[in-house]
Design a protein around this motif. Structure first.
Motif, PDB file in Angstrom:
ATOM      1  N   LYS A   1     -89.691  15.641   9.241  1.00 34.43           N
ATOM      2  CA  LYS A   1     -90.309  15.752  10.555  1.00 34.43           C
ATOM      3  C   LYS A   1     -89.225  15.668  11.621  1.00 34.43           C
ATOM      4  CE  LYS A   1     -94.805  13.694   9.409  1.00 34.43           C
ATOM      5  NZ  LYS A   1     -95.788  12.644   9.770  1.00 34.43           N
ATOM      6  N   GLN A   2     -89.390  16.431  12.668  1.00 32.61           N
ATOM      7  CA  GLN A   2     -88.380  16.469  13.735  1.00 32.61           C
ATOM      8  C   GLN A   2     -88.606  15.315  14.712  1.00 32.61           C
ATOM      9  OE1 GLN A   2     -85.658  18.981  13.702  1.00 32.61           O
ATOM     10  NE2 GLN A   2     -86.524  18.590  11.670  1.00 32.61           N
ATOM     11  N   SER A   3     -88.587  14.110  14.149  1.00 37.17           N
ATOM     12  CA  SER A   3     -88.760  12.891  14.939  1.00 37.17           C
ATOM     13  C   SER A   3     -88.049  11.764  14.236  1.00 37.17           C
ATOM     14  CB  SER A   3     -90.246  12.555  15.103  1.00 37.17           C
ATOM     15  OG  SER A   3     -90.849  12.296  13.844  1.00 37.17           O
ATOM     16  N   ILE A   4     -87.807  10.668  14.964  1.00 39.89           N
ATOM     17  CA  ILE A   4     -87.257   9.478  14.335  1.00 39.89           C
ATOM     18  C   ILE A   4     -88.405   8.540  13.982  1.00 39.89           C
ATOM     19  CG2 ILE A   4     -85.031   9.679  15.478  1.00 39.89           C
ATOM     20  CD1 ILE A   4     -85.923   7.578  17.487  1.00 39.89           C
ATOM     21  N   VAL A   5     -88.153   7.599  13.080  1.00 36.94           N
ATOM     22  CA  VAL A   5     -89.205   6.716  12.622  1.00 36.94           C
ATOM     23  C   VAL A   5     -88.698   5.275  12.633  1.00 36.94           C
ATOM     24  CG1 VAL A   5     -88.576   6.942  10.174  1.00 36.94           C
ATOM     25  CG2 VAL A   5     -90.916   6.306  10.792  1.00 36.94           C
ATOM     26  N   PHE A   6     -89.578   4.360  13.004  1.00 36.09           N
ATOM     27  CA  PHE A   6     -89.326   2.938  12.815  1.00 36.09           C
ATOM     28  C   PHE A   6     -90.414   2.409  11.899  1.00 36.09           C
ATOM     29  CE2 PHE A   6     -90.192  -1.508  13.519  1.00 36.09           C
ATOM     30  CZ  PHE A   6     -88.936  -2.068  13.417  1.00 36.09           C
TER      31      PHE A   6
ATOM     32  N   LEU B   1     -90.973   7.567   4.178  1.00 34.84           N
ATOM     33  CA  LEU B   1     -90.846   7.636   5.633  1.00 34.84           C
ATOM     34  C   LEU B   1     -89.397   7.857   6.042  1.00 34.84           C
ATOM     35  CD1 LEU B   1     -93.231   4.757   6.776  1.00 34.84           C
ATOM     36  CD2 LEU B   1     -93.597   7.213   7.073  1.00 34.84           C
ATOM     37  N   TYR B   2     -88.484   7.096   5.449  1.00 32.00           N
ATOM     38  CA  TYR B   2     -87.079   7.206   5.824  1.00 32.00           C
ATOM     39  C   TYR B   2     -86.528   8.598   5.525  1.00 32.00           C
ATOM     40  CZ  TYR B   2     -87.148   2.071   5.983  1.00 32.00           C
ATOM     41  OH  TYR B   2     -87.422   0.763   6.277  1.00 32.00           O
ATOM     42  N   ALA B   3     -86.881   9.125   4.350  1.00 33.90           N
ATOM     43  CA  ALA B   3     -86.357  10.430   3.953  1.00 33.90           C
ATOM     44  C   ALA B   3     -87.126  11.588   4.574  1.00 33.90           C
ATOM     45  CB  ALA B   3     -86.389  10.556   2.429  1.00 33.90           C
ATOM     46  N   GLY B   4     -88.277  11.294   5.176  1.00 35.20           N
ATOM     47  CA  GLY B   4     -89.120  12.352   5.705  1.00 35.20           C
ATOM     48  C   GLY B   4     -88.991  12.587   7.193  1.00 35.20           C
ATOM     49  N   HIS B   5     -88.019  11.919   7.852  1.00 30.67           N
ATOM     50  CA  HIS B   5     -87.766  12.091   9.283  1.00 30.67           C
ATOM     51  C   HIS B   5     -86.283  12.355   9.501  1.00 30.67           C
ATOM     52  CE1 HIS B   5     -91.650  10.018   9.247  1.00 30.67           C
ATOM     53  NE2 HIS B   5     -91.838  10.436  10.494  1.00 30.67           N
ATOM     54  N   VAL B   6     -85.939  12.827  10.676  1.00 29.36           N
ATOM     55  CA  VAL B   6     -84.524  13.143  10.911  1.00 29.36           C
ATOM     56  C   VAL B   6     -83.666  11.884  10.910  1.00 29.36           C
ATOM     57  CG1 VAL B   6     -84.948  15.303  12.132  1.00 29.36           C
ATOM     58  CG2 VAL B   6     -84.826  13.161  13.420  1.00 29.36           C
ATOM     59  N   ALA B   7     -84.240  10.726  11.237  1.00 30.68           N
ATOM     60  CA  ALA B   7     -83.469   9.487  11.211  1.00 30.68           C
ATOM     61  C   ALA B   7     -84.400   8.289  11.235  1.00 30.68           C
ATOM     62  CB  ALA B   7     -82.496   9.414  12.389  1.00 30.68           C
ATOM     63  N   CYS B   8     -83.866   7.152  10.776  1.00 31.66           N
ATOM     64  CA  CYS B   8     -84.599   5.887  10.750  1.00 31.66           C
ATOM     65  C   CYS B   8     -84.024   4.964  11.810  1.00 31.66           C
ATOM     66  CB  CYS B   8     -84.473   5.255   9.362  1.00 31.66           C
ATOM     67  SG  CYS B   8     -84.994   3.527   9.298  1.00 31.66           S
ATOM     68  N   LEU B   9     -84.834   4.568  12.769  1.00 30.28           N
ATOM     69  CA  LEU B   9     -84.418   3.664  13.834  1.00 30.28           C
ATOM     70  C   LEU B   9     -84.399   2.232  13.324  1.00 30.28           C
ATOM     71  CD1 LEU B   9     -83.800   3.193  16.873  1.00 30.28           C
ATOM     72  CD2 LEU B   9     -86.274   2.976  17.219  1.00 30.28           C
ATOM     73  N   ASN B  10     -83.287   1.541  13.565  1.00 30.10           N
ATOM     74  CA  ASN B  10     -83.154   0.158  13.135  1.00 30.10           C
ATOM     75  C   ASN B  10     -82.934  -0.706  14.370  1.00 30.10           C
ATOM     76  OD1 ASN B  10     -82.770  -2.169  11.599  1.00 30.10           O
ATOM     77  ND2 ASN B  10     -81.545  -1.095  10.071  1.00 30.10           N
ATOM     78  N   LEU B  11     -83.866  -1.580  14.657  1.00 25.59           N
ATOM     79  CA  LEU B  11     -83.764  -2.495  15.795  1.00 25.59           C
ATOM     80  C   LEU B  11     -83.646  -3.919  15.282  1.00 25.59           C
ATOM     81  CD1 LEU B  11     -86.525  -0.987  18.123  1.00 25.59           C
ATOM     82  CD2 LEU B  11     -84.056  -0.622  18.248  1.00 25.59           C
ATOM     83  N   LEU B  12     -82.680  -4.649  15.779  1.00 26.73           N
ATOM     84  CA  LEU B  12     -82.457  -6.008  15.321  1.00 26.73           C
ATOM     85  C   LEU B  12     -83.549  -6.938  15.833  1.00 26.73           C
ATOM     86  CD1 LEU B  12     -78.608  -6.278  15.837  1.00 26.73           C
ATOM     87  CD2 LEU B  12     -79.888  -5.361  13.896  1.00 26.73           C
TER      88      LEU B  12
ATOM     89  N   GLY C   1     -82.143   8.543   1.074  1.00 25.99           N
ATOM     90  CA  GLY C   1     -81.909   9.851   1.686  1.00 25.99           C
ATOM     91  C   GLY C   1     -82.163   9.902   3.168  1.00 25.99           C
ATOM     92  N   GLY C   2     -82.339   8.754   3.814  1.00 20.11           N
ATOM     93  CA  GLY C   2     -82.552   8.733   5.252  1.00 20.11           C
ATOM     94  C   GLY C   2     -81.249   8.620   6.022  1.00 20.11           C
ATOM     95  N   VAL C   3     -81.334   8.890   7.308  1.00 20.63           N
ATOM     96  CA  VAL C   3     -80.204   8.733   8.218  1.00 20.63           C
ATOM     97  C   VAL C   3     -80.434   7.470   9.034  1.00 20.63           C
ATOM     98  CG1 VAL C   3     -79.031   9.696  10.236  1.00 20.63           C
ATOM     99  CG2 VAL C   3     -79.714  11.189   8.355  1.00 20.63           C
ATOM    100  N   GLY C   4     -79.492   6.550   8.995  1.00 23.80           N
ATOM    101  CA  GLY C   4     -79.643   5.296   9.698  1.00 23.80           C
ATOM    102  C   GLY C   4     -79.174   5.363  11.138  1.00 23.80           C
ATOM    103  N   LEU C   5     -79.975   4.791  12.044  1.00 22.15           N
ATOM    104  CA  LEU C   5     -79.603   4.608  13.450  1.00 22.15           C
ATOM    105  C   LEU C   5     -79.482   3.111  13.679  1.00 22.15           C
ATOM    106  CD1 LEU C   5     -82.177   7.049  15.104  1.00 22.15           C
ATOM    107  CD2 LEU C   5     -79.705   7.414  14.974  1.00 22.15           C
ATOM    108  N   TYR C   6     -78.293   2.637  14.098  1.00 18.55           N
ATOM    109  CA  TYR C   6     -78.065   1.192  14.153  1.00 18.55           C
ATOM    110  C   TYR C   6     -77.317   0.827  15.425  1.00 18.55           C
ATOM    111  CZ  TYR C   6     -78.007  -3.303  11.699  1.00 18.55           C
ATOM    112  OH  TYR C   6     -78.263  -4.591  11.306  1.00 18.55           O
ATOM    113  N   PRO C   7     -77.582  -0.349  15.989  1.00 17.82           N
ATOM    114  CA  PRO C   7     -76.824  -0.806  17.159  1.00 17.82           C
ATOM    115  C   PRO C   7     -75.355  -1.065  16.788  1.00 17.82           C
ATOM    116  CG  PRO C   7     -78.866  -2.044  16.897  1.00 17.82           C
ATOM    117  CD  PRO C   7     -78.667  -1.276  15.641  1.00 17.82           C
TER     118      PRO C   7
END
Length: 333
Positions: A171-176, A225-236, A256-262
């Motif tokens: 999906k062309q969205s990020i997921v948390f 969910l992680y592998a089914g979106h363009v990236a996985c949002l990670n909030l501390l 297989g997901g892309v991690g987004l991290y602070p």
């Protein structure tokens, strides 16, 4: 060690939303050790009754302490790993002193230690921390001149629980996906005001039109969910993580997901930013990253593959178990 096969006791919480109690046991098994997992929670009716009646903490319950003492004595371990504790209550230290005498006893923290812990005694031979923000509190707890060793040991993932999934369509969205605390919900609102495509799952998400999204999520569902979106949002989570990498940081790339991290201080110890994980400082920088990923499958695939390769090479629970066993062997236990 006196035996060809190391014996390891893992003390932790079973039946938790986190699975690292079970996953660390598997890691030790894969590393060639004989493993016994002991839950510190009240399991029997007697244990639950006395804990409720006396208002006791888990490791102050005499029935729990008695059960664990008997099992440690029968198993005769070389290494005892206590999860998410910097020490033990006085009652546990006293009850287990004899059965722990011939084993190395270590703690492995999963949450940041913001201050010296209360109601615990500094009784470990070694403490592993996942967040360098723990060091000051550990030094204050044990004393700066203490012989105990403090060592960084990042969290990890069980590839068996988070296997590579998906058919390459995202999906062309990020997921948390996780606990939607007030702090996190505030950031979600900032993201949406920016017009960024975001899907949120987990307790507290407040999606009244899709209430199923607010339930606890299994590892299998998280992987999809992680592998089914363009990236996985990670909030501390404030108080839990300050400078370190939480479990999600390893779980997302593993499947297989892309991690987004602070941009936390310990991140370079685990990943190469921009190649294996993508780092955002605020909602504006996050918007730039999302703009780069949406409609650019080659970039998404490159980061996902690099992140997964790094995790499988260095960040599984087998790797962590091997490290603990090697450290224990060097101590001559």
């Amino acid at each position: 060690m006196s035996r060809s096969q190391s014996r390891v006791v893992v003390l932790g919480k079973g039946r938790s939303i986190l699975t690292w109690f079970e996953d660390l046991q598997l890691g030790f098994q894969q590393a060639g050790a004989e493993v016994l997992g002991l839950s510190i929670q009240a399991d029997s009716a007697d244990e639950r009754w006395i804990q409720k009646r006396e208002g006791l903490k888990e490791l102050e319950n005499p029935k729990v302490l008695e059960r664990i003492k008997g099992e440690i004595e029968a198993f005769s371990p070389d290494l005892i790993v206590v999860q998410n504790k910097a020490g033990l209550p006085s009652a546990a230290c006293e009850a287990w002193s004899e059965v722990m005498a011939n084993a190395q006893v270590v703690g492995w923290l999963c949450d940041n230690l913001n201050a010296p812990p209360k109601r615990l005694e500094p009784c470990f031979d070694r403490v592993y921390y996942f967040d360098s923000g723990c060091v000051e509190a550990l030094e204050a707890f044990y004393g700066r001149d203490a012989e105990v060793v403090f060592e960084y040991l990042a969290l990890a993932v069980a590839p068996e629980r988070y296997p590579l999934v998906g058919n390459g369509v995202r999906k062309q969205s990020i997921v948390f996906a996780g606990k939607c605390s007030p702090h996190r919900r505030t950031f979600f609102e900032q993201i949406r005001k920016k017009g960024l495509p975001l899907e949120v799952y987990g307790p507290g998400c407040g999606d009244w039109l899709r209430p199923w999204r607010g339930r606890r999520i299994s590892a299998a569902s998280l992987a999809k969910l992680y592998a089914g979106h363009v990236a996985c949002l990670n909030l501390l989570q404030p108080g839990n993580t300050d400078r370190g990498m939480n479990l999600r940081a390893f779980e997302a790339p593993c499947c297989g997901g892309v991690g987004l991290y602070p941009p936390v201080a310990d991140l370079p110890r685990c990943f190469e930013a921009g190649k294996e994980i993508l780092v955002f400082e605020d909602v504006d920088s996050l918007a730039d990253i999302v703009s780069e990923l949406v409609g650019n499958p080659d970039r998404v695939t490159a980061v996902a593959e690099a992140g997964r390769a790094r995790v499988l090479a260095e960040h599984t629970f087998k790797h962590r178990a091997e490290r603990m066993l090697a450290d224990s062997a060097r101590e001559g236990i």
